[in-house]
Design a protein around this motif. Sequence first.
Motif, PDB file in Angstrom:
ATOM      1  N   ALA A  46       0.839  -1.203   0.000  1.00 40.19           N
ATOM      2  CA  ALA A  46       0.000   0.000   0.000  1.00 40.19           C
ATOM      3  C   ALA A  46       0.869   1.245   0.000  1.00 40.19           C
ATOM      4  O   ALA A  46       1.932   1.275   0.628  1.00 40.19           O
ATOM      5  CB  ALA A  46      -0.881   0.004   1.239  1.00 40.19           C
TER       6      ALA A  46
ATOM      7  N   THR B 187      -7.933  -3.836  -7.723  1.00 44.78           N
ATOM      8  CA  THR B 187      -8.539  -4.988  -7.033  1.00 44.78           C
ATOM      9  C   THR B 187      -8.665  -4.745  -5.531  1.00 44.78           C
ATOM     10  O   THR B 187      -9.492  -5.362  -4.871  1.00 44.78           O
ATOM     11  CB  THR B 187      -7.742  -6.287  -7.266  1.00 44.78           C
ATOM     12  OG1 THR B 187      -6.441  -6.143  -6.695  1.00 44.78           O
ATOM     13  CG2 THR B 187      -7.636  -6.603  -8.744  1.00 44.78           C
TER      14      THR B 187
ATOM     15  N   TYR C  64     -11.732  -5.834  -2.443  1.00 40.04           N
ATOM     16  CA  TYR C  64     -11.559  -6.295  -1.054  1.00 40.04           C
ATOM     17  C   TYR C  64     -12.133  -5.279  -0.069  1.00 40.04           C
ATOM     18  O   TYR C  64     -12.737  -5.631   0.932  1.00 40.04           O
ATOM     19  CB  TYR C  64     -10.077  -6.571  -0.767  1.00 40.04           C
ATOM     20  CG  TYR C  64      -9.591  -7.834  -1.432  1.00 40.04           C
ATOM     21  CD1 TYR C  64      -9.729  -9.068  -0.803  1.00 40.04           C
ATOM     22  CD2 TYR C  64      -9.043  -7.809  -2.706  1.00 40.04           C
ATOM     23  CE1 TYR C  64      -9.314 -10.236  -1.424  1.00 40.04           C
ATOM     24  CE2 TYR C  64      -8.627  -8.970  -3.338  1.00 40.04           C
ATOM     25  CZ  TYR C  64      -8.763 -10.188  -2.689  1.00 40.04           C
ATOM     26  OH  TYR C  64      -8.369 -11.346  -3.306  1.00 40.04           O
ATOM     27  N   ARG C  65     -11.918  -4.005  -0.372  1.00 41.03           N
ATOM     28  CA  ARG C  65     -12.441  -2.950   0.509  1.00 41.03           C
ATOM     29  C   ARG C  65     -13.968  -2.996   0.548  1.00 41.03           C
ATOM     30  O   ARG C  65     -14.584  -2.763   1.592  1.00 41.03           O
ATOM     31  CB  ARG C  65     -11.977  -1.567   0.015  1.00 41.03           C
ATOM     32  CG  ARG C  65     -10.516  -1.296   0.298  1.00 41.03           C
ATOM     33  CD  ARG C  65     -10.038   0.007  -0.345  1.00 41.03           C
ATOM     34  NE  ARG C  65      -8.623   0.183  -0.095  1.00 41.03           N
ATOM     35  CZ  ARG C  65      -8.127   0.789   0.993  1.00 41.03           C
ATOM     36  NH1 ARG C  65      -8.931   1.308   1.890  1.00 41.03           N
ATOM     37  NH2 ARG C  65      -6.821   0.877   1.152  1.00 41.03           N
TER      38      ARG C  65
ATOM     39  N   THR D 101     -10.104  -4.387   5.922  1.00 44.33           N
ATOM     40  CA  THR D 101      -9.859  -5.065   4.641  1.00 44.33           C
ATOM     41  C   THR D 101      -8.676  -6.010   4.749  1.00 44.33           C
ATOM     42  O   THR D 101      -8.708  -7.133   4.241  1.00 44.33           O
ATOM     43  CB  THR D 101      -9.583  -4.030   3.531  1.00 44.33           C
ATOM     44  OG1 THR D 101     -10.668  -3.112   3.481  1.00 44.33           O
ATOM     45  CG2 THR D 101      -9.453  -4.708   2.179  1.00 44.33           C
TER      46      THR D 101
ATOM     47  N   ALA E  28      -9.083  -9.832   3.887  1.00 41.83           N
ATOM     48  CA  ALA E  28      -8.355 -10.308   2.707  1.00 41.83           C
ATOM     49  C   ALA E  28      -7.507 -11.535   3.021  1.00 41.83           C
ATOM     50  O   ALA E  28      -7.024 -12.213   2.117  1.00 41.83           O
ATOM     51  CB  ALA E  28      -7.468  -9.193   2.146  1.00 41.83           C
TER      52      ALA E  28
ATOM     53  N   GLY F 118      -2.841  -5.016  -7.439  1.00 46.02           N
ATOM     54  CA  GLY F 118      -3.234  -5.754  -6.233  1.00 46.02           C
ATOM     55  C   GLY F 118      -2.038  -6.238  -5.444  1.00 46.02           C
ATOM     56  O   GLY F 118      -1.025  -5.534  -5.334  1.00 46.02           O
ATOM     57  N   ARG F 119      -2.168  -7.438  -4.873  1.00 50.21           N
ATOM     58  CA  ARG F 119      -1.085  -8.011  -4.080  1.00 50.21           C
ATOM     59  C   ARG F 119      -0.625  -9.360  -4.625  1.00 50.21           C
ATOM     60  O   ARG F 119       0.511  -9.766  -4.436  1.00 50.21           O
ATOM     61  CB  ARG F 119      -1.527  -8.226  -2.626  1.00 50.21           C
ATOM     62  CG  ARG F 119      -1.975  -6.994  -1.894  1.00 50.21           C
ATOM     63  CD  ARG F 119      -0.830  -6.022  -1.705  1.00 50.21           C
ATOM     64  NE  ARG F 119      -1.204  -4.925  -0.816  1.00 50.21           N
ATOM     65  CZ  ARG F 119      -2.015  -3.925  -1.143  1.00 50.21           C
ATOM     66  NH1 ARG F 119      -2.537  -3.875  -2.345  1.00 50.21           N
ATOM     67  NH2 ARG F 119      -2.285  -2.972  -0.271  1.00 50.21           N
ATOM     68  N   ASP F 120      -1.559 -10.083  -5.272  1.00 48.56           N
ATOM     69  CA  ASP F 120      -1.281 -11.450  -5.730  1.00 48.56           C
ATOM     70  C   ASP F 120      -1.683 -11.610  -7.187  1.00 48.56           C
ATOM     71  O   ASP F 120      -2.037 -12.694  -7.616  1.00 48.56           O
ATOM     72  CB  ASP F 120      -2.071 -12.452  -4.877  1.00 48.56           C
ATOM     73  CG  ASP F 120      -3.582 -12.235  -4.999  1.00 48.56           C
ATOM     74  OD1 ASP F 120      -3.994 -11.109  -5.353  1.00 48.56           O
ATOM     75  OD2 ASP F 120      -4.337 -13.191  -4.773  1.00 48.56           O
ATOM     76  N   ILE F 121      -1.651 -10.527  -7.938  1.00 53.03           N
ATOM     77  CA  ILE F 121      -2.116 -10.606  -9.327  1.00 53.03           C
ATOM     78  C   ILE F 121      -1.128 -11.445 -10.159  1.00 53.03           C
ATOM     79  O   ILE F 121      -1.531 -12.360 -10.875  1.00 53.03           O
ATOM     80  CB  ILE F 121      -2.308  -9.196  -9.953  1.00 53.03           C
ATOM     81  CG1 ILE F 121      -3.162  -8.302  -9.026  1.00 53.03           C
ATOM     82  CG2 ILE F 121      -2.943  -9.304 -11.336  1.00 53.03           C
ATOM     83  CD1 ILE F 121      -4.522  -8.840  -8.678  1.00 53.03           C
TER      84      ILE F 121
ATOM     85  N   ASP G 157      -0.190  -8.432   5.234  1.00 52.87           N
ATOM     86  CA  ASP G 157      -0.392  -8.808   3.829  1.00 52.87           C
ATOM     87  C   ASP G 157       0.678  -9.788   3.334  1.00 52.87           C
ATOM     88  O   ASP G 157       0.410 -10.618   2.480  1.00 52.87           O
ATOM     89  CB  ASP G 157      -0.393  -7.567   2.921  1.00 52.87           C
ATOM     90  CG  ASP G 157      -1.611  -6.677   3.145  1.00 52.87           C
ATOM     91  OD1 ASP G 157      -2.614  -7.175   3.700  1.00 52.87           O
ATOM     92  OD2 ASP G 157      -1.569  -5.489   2.767  1.00 52.87           O
TER      93      ASP G 157
HETATM   94  O1   DC Z   1      -4.479  -1.768  -2.479  1.00 51.33           O
HETATM   95  P1   DC Z   1      -5.352  -1.429  -1.275  1.00 51.33           P
HETATM   96  O2   DC Z   1      -4.649  -0.644  -0.208  1.00 51.33           O
HETATM   97  O3   DC Z   1      -6.651  -0.805  -1.657  1.00 51.33           O
HETATM   98  O4   DC Z   1      -5.710  -2.858  -0.623  1.00 51.33           O
HETATM   99  C1   DC Z   1      -6.541  -2.961   0.483  1.00 51.33           C
HETATM  100  C2   DC Z   1      -6.276  -4.273   1.217  1.00 51.33           C
HETATM  101  O5   DC Z   1      -6.682  -5.381   0.408  1.00 51.33           O
HETATM  102  C3   DC Z   1      -4.842  -4.532   1.623  1.00 51.33           C
HETATM  103  O6   DC Z   1      -4.808  -4.926   2.985  1.00 51.33           O
HETATM  104  C4   DC Z   1      -4.399  -5.688   0.776  1.00 51.33           C
HETATM  105  C5   DC Z   1      -5.651  -6.337   0.312  1.00 51.33           C
HETATM  106  N1   DC Z   1      -5.556  -6.774  -1.075  1.00 51.33           N
HETATM  107  C6   DC Z   1      -5.266  -8.084  -1.306  1.00 51.33           C
HETATM  108  O7   DC Z   1      -5.065  -8.843  -0.370  1.00 51.33           O
HETATM  109  N2   DC Z   1      -5.213  -8.544  -2.583  1.00 51.33           N
HETATM  110  C7   DC Z   1      -5.417  -7.714  -3.625  1.00 51.33           C
HETATM  111  N3   DC Z   1      -5.358  -8.198  -4.862  1.00 51.33           N
HETATM  112  C8   DC Z   1      -5.684  -6.353  -3.394  1.00 51.33           C
HETATM  113  C9   DC Z   1      -5.743  -5.906  -2.099  1.00 51.33           C
END
Ligand code: DC
Length: 222
Positions: A10, A32, A36-37, A96, A100, A126-129, A181
């Motif tokens: 983030a 993405t 989740y939010r 979130t 998540a 995202g985080r795991d795309i 995360d």
């Molecule tokens: O990118 P962001 O700050 O809006 O993400 C919000 C939360 O969602 C953050 O704690 C990580 C999670 N997240 C996730 O686990 N997988 C994603 N593809 C996107 C966000």
Amino acid sequence: MFSVAIDGPAGAGKSSIAKAAAQRLGFVYVDTGALYRTVALYMLEHGVEIHDPAAVEAALPQVEIDMAHSPAGQLMYLCGQDVTGKLRTEAVSLATSVCAAYPEVRAFLLEVQRSLARRANVLMDGRDIGTVVLPDAQLKIFLTASPEIRARRRVKQLLEAGQAADYEEILQDIRARDYQDSHREIAPMRQAEDAVLLDTSDDTFEESTERLIRLVEERRRP
Ligand code: DC
């Protein structure tokens, strides 16, 4: 279709950089995190105990999410209502991160994300795309910046929006979220082996955007 997977913590500038690059490349930008939010917002608004995975799982069938694109950016609808303006509070951010981590929540959103990538050229953030959602993406980027730089940027953003901002508190939140995360069991945030690392700590927004566009253009060349 050409898919660009952009992962990273983030506050590294992912969304604004990806949004600007998508606009110039003619790609659809998909945030993405907003999905989740929206799930977490549902839980908060309906008094679901977010620390109880079974309660969150039981509520998922009631969560109706829609997404639309407007000139102002991506709009999120929850059960028919535009909730875009409610998704960025610290309370929603923290909830979130908890939701998540649940496999049921991730499975619930997986197909939504994949179907978006089947319909258009996307820059998906995202985080795991790159690791889970689009493992075959033509380009994977891991976009990051140091926690201190990210906290400083967030303070500036809040002050500019006329809101109070405490640097130490924000830095602590960023560290807590990074930890949560990247240490969860399911789909933790990590750089895919074939991802390009883009560290924006020393770059301006324009420089980072240029670097990203150049990477996409290089990869698209026949
Ligand atoms: O990118 P962001 O700050 O809006 O993400 C919000 C939360 O969602 C953050 O704690 C990580 C999670 N997240 C996730 O686990 N997988 C994603 N593809 C996107 C966000």
